[in-house]
Design an enzyme around this catalytic site. Sequence first.
Site, PDB file in Angstrom:
ATOM      1  N   ASP A  73      12.809 -24.650  40.120  1.00 48.57           N
ATOM      2  CA  ASP A  73      13.806 -23.866  40.580  1.00 48.57           C
ATOM      3  C   ASP A  73      13.435 -23.404  41.593  1.00 48.57           C
ATOM      4  O   ASP A  73      12.512 -23.330  42.512  1.00 48.57           O
ATOM      5  CB  ASP A  73      14.349 -22.440  39.406  1.00 48.57           C
ATOM      6  CG  ASP A  73      11.978 -21.696  39.267  1.00 48.57           C
ATOM      7  OD1 ASP A  73      11.731 -21.921  39.036  1.00 48.57           O
ATOM      8  OD2 ASP A  73      12.294 -20.872  39.702  1.00 48.57           O
ATOM      9  N   GLU A 135       9.997 -20.938  37.507  1.00 47.85           N
ATOM     10  CA  GLU A 135       8.827 -19.703  38.210  1.00 47.85           C
ATOM     11  C   GLU A 135       8.806 -18.769  38.871  1.00 47.85           C
ATOM     12  O   GLU A 135       8.329 -18.236  39.183  1.00 47.85           O
ATOM     13  CB  GLU A 135       8.030 -20.848  38.545  1.00 47.85           C
ATOM     14  CG  GLU A 135       6.740 -21.036  39.347  1.00 47.85           C
ATOM     15  CD  GLU A 135       6.478 -20.522  40.594  1.00 47.85           C
ATOM     16  OE1 GLU A 135       5.290 -19.882  40.707  1.00 47.85           O
ATOM     17  OE2 GLU A 135       7.642 -20.838  41.141  1.00 47.85           O
TER      18      GLU A 135
END
Length: 385
Positions: A73, A135
Amino acid sequence: MRYTAKEMLSKLVAFDSISSNSNLPLIEFVESYLESLGVSSQRVPNAEGTKSNLWATIGPDCAGGVILSGHTDVVPVEGQPWDTDPFVVTEKDGRLYGRGTADMKAFSAIALSLVPEMLEAGLKRPVHLALSYDEEVGCLGAPLMIEDMAPKVKAEAVIVGEPTMMQVVSSHKGVLGLETHVRGYEVHSSLVHTGVSAVHIAARLVLWHEETMAKNRARTEHLPENELFNPPYTTLHCGMIKGGTADNITAKDCAFSTDIRTLPSEDAGEYLEAYRAYVAELEAEMQTIQPSTGIDIKVGCLVPGCRRETDGAAERLVRQLTGDNAEHVVAYGTEAGQFQDGGYSTIVCGPGDIAQAHAANEFLSLQQLEAGVQFQRRLIEHLSR
């Protein structure tokens, strides 16, 4: 099919994997790519099935080897003055511009591009690829993947490839993110003694953060491993606060956010326990005036710090491969502490500059990309002996 590291980075950046979006298109691409090379992979999805981690093993099914860890991400681009399309890698003046080039798709792109070389190298110990989701919003995905991998993958080391300019980072602070909602009781301000101002209670809670940090700052004793941090103590910060409806009404609601950056030698849970104790004290005081009042705390993220290991296998290996023998720590959080909690020796080392992370016109230099490639090639050679 083979890709250069730059070509693979372009593929990964093209996926708009901002944390608010699904990362499944990127995961499906990686799955298909690995399958085309004869490498099977394992998804570890979230509860809703809208996002997924992915891990795979290249080489022999045996103990040892290394886990290469990266998150899929990226952070949003809205409101940032980009000069290029953030989801198209643009090369200019020795730099590769695009969202995620530095933080941190390059590390994973390098590993993926080198899978054919891994397969041809005759690895004696395996390389495990570990790609996580979410994350950037609290390291939410990695724990599920680590739990799935731990019984099956007995790696000697984990390398978390966050941008460190290929320096060996052995320690970083942890992160405790909280959302506090104070529920007060509205009355006219001329009768303030009969009401409960959520704003006033919130102010006292915010002051607790400042006073706690002041105590940390005033400590004269510091563990040697914490002296490298700037500052060398746990920090507490409230970044946003919102409450009240009028200047002559005691506020019914007030909410604020907390960011606590804990030294790796300290337990974030102890700060949470102390905060909850003070919240309970204020809540009891509020309810003597109006029983319906209260304070709600939501833990947004609880990410452990990365602790410096004594003669750690991961640090020893990466120092050998990079030649970097200096001591480096960082203040930002990574998934390294979660891998340590899963029983793995872990280090942080990857291409790119953290100063570019989350910024408009984020870039990775071609020099850093090549440094990352050569590092992973040395790792492949090491695992092939």
